[in-house]
Enzyme design. Structure first.
Site, PDB file in Angstrom:
ATOM      1  N   HIS A   1       0.800  -1.049  -0.122  1.00 32.92           N
ATOM      2  CA  HIS A   1      -0.197   0.017   0.024  1.00 32.92           C
ATOM      3  C   HIS A   1       0.933   1.191  -0.112  1.00 32.92           C
ATOM      4  O   HIS A   1       0.531   2.375  -0.767  1.00 32.92           O
ATOM      5  CB  HIS A   1      -0.927  -0.104   1.413  1.00 32.92           C
ATOM      6  CG  HIS A   1      -2.315  -0.534   1.035  1.00 32.92           C
ATOM      7  ND1 HIS A   1      -2.360  -2.042   0.971  1.00 32.92           N
ATOM      8  CD2 HIS A   1      -3.527  -0.046   0.649  1.00 32.92           C
ATOM      9  CE1 HIS A   1      -3.693  -2.233   0.558  1.00 32.92           C
ATOM     10  NE2 HIS A   1      -4.485  -1.068   0.489  1.00 32.92           N
TER      11      HIS A   1
ATOM     12  N   LYS B   1      -9.982  -8.248   7.442  1.00 33.45           N
ATOM     13  CA  LYS B   1     -10.799  -8.497   8.597  1.00 33.45           C
ATOM     14  C   LYS B   1     -10.734  -7.397   9.623  1.00 33.45           C
ATOM     15  O   LYS B   1      -9.843  -6.919   9.660  1.00 33.45           O
ATOM     16  CB  LYS B   1     -10.357 -10.022   9.082  1.00 33.45           C
ATOM     17  CG  LYS B   1      -8.836  -9.860   9.718  1.00 33.45           C
ATOM     18  CD  LYS B   1      -8.522 -11.009  10.416  1.00 33.45           C
ATOM     19  CE  LYS B   1      -7.027 -11.101  10.953  1.00 33.45           C
ATOM     20  NZ  LYS B   1      -6.705 -10.757  12.316  1.00 33.45           N
TER      21      LYS B   1
HETATM   22  S1  SF4 Z   1      -5.785 -16.564  12.940  1.00 32.31           S
HETATM   23 FE1  SF4 Z   1      -4.251 -15.545  14.506  1.00 32.31          FE
HETATM   24  S2  SF4 Z   1      -2.668 -15.847  13.328  1.00 32.31           S
HETATM   25 FE2  SF4 Z   1      -4.110 -15.907  12.005  1.00 32.31          FE
HETATM   26  S3  SF4 Z   1      -4.536 -14.195  11.050  1.00 32.31           S
HETATM   27 FE3  SF4 Z   1      -5.842 -14.321  12.681  1.00 32.31          FE
HETATM   28  S4  SF4 Z   1      -4.810 -13.567  14.680  1.00 32.31           S
HETATM   29 FE4  SF4 Z   1      -3.215 -13.529  12.930  1.00 32.31          FE
END
Ligand code: SF4
Lengths: 174, 280
Positions: free
Chosen positions: A35, A100
């Site tokens: 980015h 996310k």
């Molecule tokens: S599951 Fe755990 S290691 Fe994987 S992206 Fe999410 S926080 Fe990071």
């Protein structure tokens, strides 16, 4: 709901936060360092490594590809780290952002202004997401390793609408 | 005296690093199942079903459950009667971590300098905590710790007068602020006591508490249970989309502290629980 790339932004208007969509076509990975470099290129009026208008951008840095596989594990990374760069990326026409976690107000406003949506892929489900990738190639910034930009051809890549174009946010509306 | 070979340690670490990243434990699969049964919201249920499916695909293909294969964190307990044959123990651990991340096609996520940020290319260095113990056993507790959840952790030097209510409030706030970022359902490690640096370590160790012989304290068990219930009422849910399963577990470790202090640390682990104990 199924969507094909390049995304026609008109098709995004009626989507609702919490709705599952399945994307097929081409998507591009970009995370923190990519980015930063993309923004430098935009500011210098340089030609970008891929067309941002109508693009789907996936905040992800895959694990290395095992021999015989198409791509490594490839789940989303946390999106707020890209907030700083996002309004400028949206101005260039990006249609769907995938990561996310929640976004800041500036990003939410910019999404609405530009008719774009933000979706979540399943965090910590990189093996499942990889099974939806049909091909993968390096597009730019190879020196960044897992943070480079990859072009992925995906089929029914499952994501959930977080910020729709009606101003709803799935993380806030429950 | 017990002699343990350098290569034995290298190979065990290498294999374990790959295993914890690609093979979900039975306990984790059970946690997904319990969540699937509890959730009545359709989206939350589906998320958990997909997370379990992900773990199954990862094991079948031997690819990482999550692409962030983490920082390798190791708790060493070295018996004073242990001798490592053929090299220095930290070198063995570095070599094992390096080989594991290379041969297992795990992501290298460590930069050499927090400001200039160049990837070291081999996931080194790991973070090692060492304790000397009596006897002739070497035990190593290994974690692969992702950054998404690590970044949501917090520490606070509280006034002793804030007591248990203050501690609960801080834990609730920290988890609430973390929201969907640390890939819930999460495990919450809480350290209480010690001092500034000690309490952070306690919180990390709490995440792998089951591997240490810690006598059960009914008071702590009760606080853990109460906190878990309260946290699961926050309605964060799997991946933050709402639901009853925001946390899988809460684990607390306490230590003595200064009369003027009440240090508290909250270390968050995502749903991908990746750890193992090796005993030599
Ligand atoms: S599951 Fe755990 S290691 Fe994987 S992206 Fe999410 S926080 Fe990071």
């Amino acid at each position: 709901m199924k969507l094909h790339t390049p995304i026609d932004k008109n098709k995004l208007k009626n989507l609702n936060a919490g709705e599952e969509i399945y994307i097929s076509g081409t998507i591009y990975t970009a995370r923190d360092s990519a980015h930063k470099l993309l923004l430098q290129m935009i500011n210098n009026n340089e030609k970008l490594p891929f067309e941002l208008n109508g693009a789907v951008i996936y905040y992800a840095g895959p694990s290395p590809t095992k021999p015989g596989e198409i791509v490594g594990s490839i789940g989303p990374t946390t999106s707020y780290r890209m907030d700083k760069y996002t309004p400028d990326i949206l101005k260039e026409g990006a249609a769907i952002l995938i990561g996310k976690g929640s976004r800041n107000e500036e990003v939410k406003i910019s999404l609405l202004e530009n008719g774009a949506i933000y979706c979540a892929a399943l965090g910590g489900a990189g093996a499942l997401m990889a099974s939806k990738v049909k091909s993968s190639s390096l597009v730019a910034f190879s020196e960044l390793g897992p943070e480079a930009i990859y072009k992925l051809e995906v089929e029914d890549f499952p994501v959930i609408v977080v910020n729709d174009l009606k101003g709803n946010d799935i993380y806030e509306c429950h | 005296m017990k002699r343990i070979s350098f290569n034995n340690i290298v190979n065990s670490i290498k294999d374990s690093v790959i295993e914890i990243n690609c093979v979900a434990s039975k306990e984790l699969l059970n946690k997904y199942d319990t969540g699937i049964m509890r959730e009545n919201n359709e989206l939350s249920k589906k998320v958990l079903i997909n997370l379990k499916q992900n773990a199954i695909i990862a094991k079948e293909k031997m690819i990482p459950i999550c692409q962030d294969t983490g920082t390798a964190v190791l708790f060493l307990e070295i018996g004073t009667e242990v001798v490592i044959d053929g090299g220095f123990i930290y070198d063995a651990i570095y070599e094992g971590v390096k080989l594991g991340y290379q041969e297992g096609y795990l992501r290298k996520s460590i930069v050499d300098n927090p400001l200039s940020r160049n990837n070291t290319g081999n996931n080194l260095p790991p973070i090692i905590h060492t304790k000397l113990v009596e006897g002739d056993t070497l035990s190593i507790v290994l974690l692969a710790k992702g950054a998404g959840s690590e970044n949501m952790s917090a520490i606070k030097m509280m006034a002793p007068s804030e007591g248990i209510n203050g501690i609960e409030k801080f834990v609730l706030e920290t988890v609430k602020n973390a929201g969907s970022n640390p890939c819930p359902p999460i495990t919450v490690g809480v350290g209480i006591g010690s001092n500034f640096e000690g309490v952070a370590l306690l919180a990390k160790k709490a995440l792998v508490k089951e591997f240490f012989e810690i006598p059960e304290d009914p008071n702590i068990t009760k606080i853990e249970k109460d906190l878990k219930e309260k946290l699961n009422l926050l309605n964060i849910g799997p991946q933050g989309f709402g639901g009853k399963t925001s946390v899988f577990d809460v684990a607390i470790l306490m230590e003595p502290c200064h009369i003027a202090s009440l240090p508290v640390a909250v270390n968050i682990n995502c749903h991908v629980i990746r750890h193992k104990k090796l005993v030599f």
